[in-house]
Design an enzyme around this catalytic site. Structure first.
Site, PDB file in Angstrom:
ATOM      1  N   LYS A  10       6.510 -31.955  18.352  1.00 55.58           N
ATOM      2  CA  LYS A  10       7.913 -31.531  18.354  1.00 55.58           C
ATOM      3  C   LYS A  10       8.471 -31.425  19.783  1.00 55.58           C
ATOM      4  CE  LYS A  10       7.535 -29.120  13.899  1.00 55.58           C
ATOM      5  NZ  LYS A  10       7.978 -27.928  13.125  1.00 55.58           N
ATOM      6  N   TYR A  50      13.397 -33.576   6.493  1.00 59.36           N
ATOM      7  CA  TYR A  50      13.165 -32.216   5.998  1.00 59.36           C
ATOM      8  C   TYR A  50      13.997 -31.907   4.752  1.00 59.36           C
ATOM      9  CZ  TYR A  50      10.355 -30.795  10.077  1.00 59.36           C
ATOM     10  OH  TYR A  50       9.372 -30.657  11.015  1.00 59.36           O
ATOM     11  N   ASN A 113       7.226 -24.738  17.012  1.00 57.03           N
ATOM     12  CA  ASN A 113       5.803 -24.549  16.696  1.00 57.03           C
ATOM     13  C   ASN A 113       4.955 -25.795  16.979  1.00 57.03           C
ATOM     14  OD1 ASN A 113       6.607 -26.059  14.505  1.00 57.03           O
ATOM     15  ND2 ASN A 113       5.605 -24.776  12.961  1.00 57.03           N
ATOM     16  N   HIS A 116       4.185 -30.885  13.624  1.00 58.37           N
ATOM     17  CA  HIS A 116       4.324 -30.964  12.166  1.00 58.37           C
ATOM     18  C   HIS A 116       3.181 -31.818  11.643  1.00 58.37           C
ATOM     19  CE1 HIS A 116       5.925 -31.737   8.147  1.00 58.37           C
ATOM     20  NE2 HIS A 116       5.528 -32.976   8.350  1.00 58.37           N
ATOM     21  N   GLU A 127       6.030 -39.433   4.037  1.00 62.96           N
ATOM     22  CA  GLU A 127       6.435 -39.191   5.426  1.00 62.96           C
ATOM     23  C   GLU A 127       6.063 -40.362   6.338  1.00 62.96           C
ATOM     24  OE1 GLU A 127       6.231 -34.300   5.199  1.00 62.96           O
ATOM     25  OE2 GLU A 127       4.900 -35.356   6.595  1.00 62.96           O
TER      26      GLU A 127
HETATM   27  P1  CMP Z   1       6.960 -27.884   9.727  1.00 62.58           P
HETATM   28  O1  CMP Z   1       5.541 -28.064   9.375  1.00 62.58           O
HETATM   29  O2  CMP Z   1       7.568 -28.893  10.631  1.00 62.58           O
HETATM   30  O3  CMP Z   1       7.817 -27.832   8.377  1.00 62.58           O
HETATM   31  C1  CMP Z   1       9.040 -27.133   8.289  1.00 62.58           C
HETATM   32  C2  CMP Z   1       9.327 -26.291   9.503  1.00 62.58           C
HETATM   33  O4  CMP Z   1      10.300 -25.275   9.333  1.00 62.58           O
HETATM   34  C3  CMP Z   1       8.080 -25.545   9.901  1.00 62.58           C
HETATM   35  O5  CMP Z   1       7.138 -26.450  10.426  1.00 62.58           O
HETATM   36  C4  CMP Z   1       8.653 -24.508  10.875  1.00 62.58           C
HETATM   37  O6  CMP Z   1       8.740 -25.007  12.193  1.00 62.58           O
HETATM   38  C5  CMP Z   1      10.081 -24.297  10.364  1.00 62.58           C
HETATM   39  N1  CMP Z   1      10.286 -22.973   9.815  1.00 62.58           N
HETATM   40  C6  CMP Z   1      11.153 -22.049  10.300  1.00 62.58           C
HETATM   41  N2  CMP Z   1      11.114 -20.933   9.564  1.00 62.58           N
HETATM   42  C7  CMP Z   1      10.202 -21.126   8.580  1.00 62.58           C
HETATM   43  C8  CMP Z   1       9.706 -20.326   7.510  1.00 62.58           C
HETATM   44  N3  CMP Z   1      10.139 -19.083   7.280  1.00 62.58           N
HETATM   45  N4  CMP Z   1       8.757 -20.867   6.697  1.00 62.58           N
HETATM   46  C9  CMP Z   1       8.302 -22.124   6.894  1.00 62.58           C
HETATM   47  N5  CMP Z   1       8.740 -22.927   7.898  1.00 62.58           N
HETATM   48  C10 CMP Z   1       9.673 -22.427   8.741  1.00 62.58           C
END
Ligand code: CMP
Length: 140
Positions: A10, A50, A113, A116, A127
């Site tokens: 990311k 998403y 974070n 992904h 995906e």
């Molecule tokens: P990712 O695995 O990219 O999939 C969806 C993303 O939404 C997740 O990582 C997080 O970075 C983001 N996100 C933000 N808030 C939440 C939440 N409460 N629960 C899950 N994903 C979240």
């Protein structure tokens, strides 16, 4: 079984200049990069990727973050690649991520974070196809 999974480094991790460190973790775990590209996602591309989260309260913040800078997108191949990649990443929220995982080491928040990874073999196929035509994925 031999699997393929989609991984995205990311914008936060690209900005931290840790693409190589994250690739090293994939490689040391026996995952091979079989497709890769750096890309600035458009809003429409991020929203489409998403789409399953469209109704979630964090959707807009997630899309804004994902288009805040270029991402590195790769297909990882290996035995049990979907789960292996999720183990390497650690929990979605870095506060909950086990020591030594990518998110524990490089992520700052649940939004920023670092990575992904596909959450199932079924989603992995969807995906991978979202970002790579079959001819751009290299069996190796
Ligand atoms: P990712 O695995 O990219 O999939 C969806 C993303 O939404 C997740 O990582 C997080 O970075 C983001 N996100 C933000 N808030 C939440 C939440 N409460 N629960 C899950 N994903 C979240």
């Amino acid at each position: 079984a031999l699997e393929r999974t989609l991984s995205i480094i990311k914008p936060d991790a690209v900005a931290k200049n840790v693409i190589g460190e994250i690739y090293s973790r994939f490689e040391k775990a026996g995952l091979k990069v079989v497709a890769a590209k750096m890309k600035q996602l458009s809003r429409a591309e991020a929203e489409g990727f998403y789409a399953v989260h469209r109704e979630r309260p964090f959707f807009n913040a997630l899309v804004e973050f994902m288009i805040s800078g270029p991402v590195m997108i790769q297909v990882l191949q290996g035995e049990g690649a979907v789960l292996k990649n999720r183990d390497l990443m650690g929990a979605t929220n870095p506060k909950d991520a086990a020591p030594g995982t990518i998110r524990a080491d490089f992520a700052d928040s649940i939004d920023a974070n670092a990575v992904h990874g596909s959450d199932s073999l079924e989603n992995a196929a969807i995906e991978v196809a979202y970002f790579f035509p079959a001819t751009d994925v290299y069996a190796r």
